[in-house]
Design a protein around this motif. Sequence first.
Motif, PDB file in Angstrom:
ATOM      1  N   GLN A 136       0.829  -1.188   0.000  1.00 46.32           N
ATOM      2  CA  GLN A 136       0.000   0.000   0.000  1.00 46.32           C
ATOM      3  C   GLN A 136       0.872   1.250   0.000  1.00 46.32           C
ATOM      4  N   THR A 137       0.430   2.280  -0.750  1.00 43.18           N
ATOM      5  CA  THR A 137       1.158   3.529  -0.827  1.00 43.18           C
ATOM      6  C   THR A 137       0.862   4.365   0.406  1.00 43.18           C
ATOM      7  N   PRO A 138       1.881   4.836   1.136  1.00 42.50           N
ATOM      8  CA  PRO A 138       1.634   5.690   2.301  1.00 42.50           C
ATOM      9  C   PRO A 138       0.921   6.964   1.870  1.00 42.50           C
ATOM     10  N   PRO A 139       0.130   7.544   2.769  1.00 43.38           N
ATOM     11  CA  PRO A 139      -0.581   8.779   2.402  1.00 43.38           C
ATOM     12  C   PRO A 139       0.342   9.881   1.944  1.00 43.38           C
ATOM     13  N   SER A 140       1.511  10.046   2.603  1.00 50.24           N
ATOM     14  CA  SER A 140       2.435  11.108   2.219  1.00 50.24           C
ATOM     15  C   SER A 140       2.971  10.896   0.818  1.00 50.24           C
ATOM     16  N   ALA A 141       3.191   9.628   0.436  1.00 48.41           N
ATOM     17  CA  ALA A 141       3.686   9.343  -0.914  1.00 48.41           C
ATOM     18  C   ALA A 141       2.640   9.706  -1.960  1.00 48.41           C
ATOM     19  N   GLY A 142       1.368   9.423  -1.670  1.00 49.12           N
ATOM     20  CA  GLY A 142       0.306   9.801  -2.595  1.00 49.12           C
ATOM     21  C   GLY A 142       0.191  11.305  -2.748  1.00 49.12           C
ATOM     22  N   LYS A 143       0.324  12.027  -1.644  1.00 54.03           N
ATOM     23  CA  LYS A 143       0.282  13.486  -1.708  1.00 54.03           C
ATOM     24  C   LYS A 143       1.480  14.035  -2.478  1.00 54.03           C
ATOM     25  N   LEU A 144       2.633  13.415  -2.274  1.00 54.32           N
ATOM     26  CA  LEU A 144       3.834  13.863  -2.985  1.00 54.32           C
ATOM     27  C   LEU A 144       3.652  13.719  -4.494  1.00 54.32           C
ATOM     28  N   MET A 145       3.119  12.581  -4.930  1.00 54.18           N
ATOM     29  CA  MET A 145       2.887  12.393  -6.361  1.00 54.18           C
ATOM     30  C   MET A 145       1.874  13.402  -6.888  1.00 54.18           C
ATOM     31  N   HIS A 146       0.907  13.760  -6.064  1.00 53.53           N
ATOM     32  CA  HIS A 146      -0.078  14.753  -6.478  1.00 53.53           C
ATOM     33  C   HIS A 146       0.572  16.114  -6.681  1.00 53.53           C
ATOM     34  N   VAL A 147       1.478  16.502  -5.798  1.00 50.33           N
ATOM     35  CA  VAL A 147       2.164  17.793  -5.927  1.00 50.33           C
ATOM     36  C   VAL A 147       3.072  17.793  -7.160  1.00 50.33           C
ATOM     37  N   ILE A 148       3.771  16.684  -7.379  1.00 50.07           N
ATOM     38  CA  ILE A 148       4.637  16.586  -8.564  1.00 50.07           C
ATOM     39  C   ILE A 148       3.816  16.724  -9.838  1.00 50.07           C
ATOM     40  N   GLN A 149       2.677  16.046  -9.871  1.00 52.30           N
ATOM     41  CA  GLN A 149       1.826  16.130 -11.058  1.00 52.30           C
ATOM     42  C   GLN A 149       1.282  17.536 -11.240  1.00 52.30           C
ATOM     43  N   GLU A 150       0.954  18.193 -10.144  1.00 52.05           N
ATOM     44  CA  GLU A 150       0.475  19.573 -10.219  1.00 52.05           C
ATOM     45  C   GLU A 150       1.565  20.491 -10.784  1.00 52.05           C
ATOM     46  N   LEU A 151       2.801  20.281 -10.337  1.00 51.57           N
ATOM     47  CA  LEU A 151       3.914  21.086 -10.837  1.00 51.57           C
ATOM     48  C   LEU A 151       4.054  20.957 -12.351  1.00 51.57           C
ATOM     49  N   ILE A 152       4.043  19.736 -12.848  1.00 54.86           N
ATOM     50  CA  ILE A 152       4.261  19.510 -14.282  1.00 54.86           C
ATOM     51  C   ILE A 152       3.052  19.957 -15.100  1.00 54.86           C
ATOM     52  N   ASP A 153       1.842  19.665 -14.636  1.00 51.68           N
ATOM     53  CA  ASP A 153       0.641  20.051 -15.383  1.00 51.68           C
ATOM     54  C   ASP A 153       0.512  21.571 -15.483  1.00 51.68           C
ATOM     55  N   THR A 154       0.713  22.267 -14.379  1.00 50.87           N
ATOM     56  CA  THR A 154       0.600  23.727 -14.409  1.00 50.87           C
ATOM     57  C   THR A 154       1.747  24.359 -15.197  1.00 50.87           C
ATOM     58  N   GLU A 155       2.892  23.674 -15.249  1.00 53.32           N
ATOM     59  CA  GLU A 155       4.009  24.181 -16.054  1.00 53.32           C
ATOM     60  C   GLU A 155       3.651  24.146 -17.539  1.00 53.32           C
ATOM     61  N   ARG A 156       2.968  23.097 -17.944  1.00 51.49           N
ATOM     62  CA  ARG A 156       2.531  23.005 -19.347  1.00 51.49           C
ATOM     63  C   ARG A 156       1.537  24.125 -19.681  1.00 51.49           C
ATOM     64  N   VAL A 157       0.598  24.373 -18.786  1.00 56.09           N
ATOM     65  CA  VAL A 157      -0.386  25.436 -19.014  1.00 56.09           C
ATOM     66  C   VAL A 157       0.306  26.796 -19.075  1.00 56.09           C
ATOM     67  N   TYR A 158       1.247  26.995 -18.188  1.00 55.50           N
ATOM     68  CA  TYR A 158       2.000  28.256 -18.152  1.00 55.50           C
ATOM     69  C   TYR A 158       2.765  28.483 -19.458  1.00 55.50           C
ATOM     70  N   TYR A 159       3.426  27.451 -19.942  1.00 56.02           N
ATOM     71  CA  TYR A 159       4.168  27.559 -21.203  1.00 56.02           C
ATOM     72  C   TYR A 159       3.214  27.820 -22.375  1.00 56.02           C
ATOM     73  N   HIS A 160       2.056  27.192 -22.352  1.00 52.70           N
ATOM     74  CA  HIS A 160       1.062  27.409 -23.399  1.00 52.70           C
ATOM     75  C   HIS A 160       0.611  28.868 -23.424  1.00 52.70           C
ATOM     76  N   ASP A 161       0.416  29.471 -22.266  1.00 55.93           N
ATOM     77  CA  ASP A 161      -0.009  30.877 -22.217  1.00 55.93           C
ATOM     78  C   ASP A 161       1.084  31.808 -22.747  1.00 55.93           C
ATOM     79  N   LEU A 162       2.339  31.486 -22.458  1.00 56.38           N
ATOM     80  CA  LEU A 162       3.432  32.311 -22.991  1.00 56.38           C
ATOM     81  C   LEU A 162       3.485  32.213 -24.516  1.00 56.38           C
TER      82      LEU A 162
END
Length: 351
Positions: A136-162
């Motif tokens: 089982q994935t620890p809760p902190s590990a799941g949250k960490l993956m969520h933050v990493i995904q947020e970083l990359i997804d929002t980076e793509r949106v940011y680059y698209h706006d530029l």
Amino acid sequence: MSTWLTESTSEDFFDSLLLPSTDLLRPSAKLSHQDSRLLVDKSQDNDPQQQQLPPASSSPTLPSSLTSTSIGSTASTSSHVLSSFRSVHSLRKLRMAGQPLDVAPRPYSASFSYDDTVSSAAATAWHDHSSSTSRQTPPSAGKLMHVIQELIDTERVYYHDLLLIEEIYLVSAEDASPWTEHEKKALFGPLLNVLDLEKEFLQLLETTENKVPAIGRAFLDMIDRMEQVYCAYCKRHHDVIKSINHQQQTRPAIAAFLKRCNKAMAGRTTSWDLGSLLIKPVQRILKYPLLLQEMVSLMSPPDADLAAALAGIQRVADCINETKRRKDMMDSIVCGKVEQSSVGKRNWGGE
């Protein structure tokens, strides 16, 4: 069955349930003369033609239902069942105490006993539970993956706006642009530097495969350029917005051009005009420390590269905030001097 056994039962209960009379289940036990007489009397009551009892000195004859063979078989079976229940009960105790189990699942064989089957089944269930728990994935590990995904997804949106700024306000409207080349360079030069930086940085992030050390190294590789490019952009951002607003109010051609561009980008971004797009680099560089700080807080111990990247990007954010603070201070001083000069001129003119 194991849940029912472990809640309110004990080994004494199984003893009383399965072995109501220890003497009765002992294969070598002999019935007393009085017990034999009672058995025979009962038999005679059912059959009047039964013969008289033998003398007390002779050995009593046991009924067919209580022969030594049947008694031994009953005792053996009961002992096996009781041993099996005790094995399950012991497994429960070990699990509750958090101790490792010495019992391992046994392979099937033709000569198996009920004891073996119950013990193996219980041990296998506990082994499967332990294995599934460890997977089982620890809760902190799941949250960490969520933050990493947020970083990359929002980076793509940011680059698209530029890219959208370059496409709509510079490339597509190159022939119809109301700005001169000098004005374009003054208004959009710092932004194009951010766009070049962001293109490389996004490529680095997308090759990290969501691995924390690689993300930390990606920031460390770009941190010096980030400080240079973003500090220059943020330093001039306020003046650029102020200049565009002034031109929009004083030059009808620019007002009409910006209106057409706003319609062209409708539905392609969450922004609504050029000003709301130009603020994004300022917001993004100040968002990085928050994202990295959250990632570091979810790791124990934190990754060394990620911690170094957090320190570096926080330094960039502090530099930007300090630059803005000084600029605001200078603007207030200049505005104050201009206001005082205007008041002095009015007073002088009134005298």
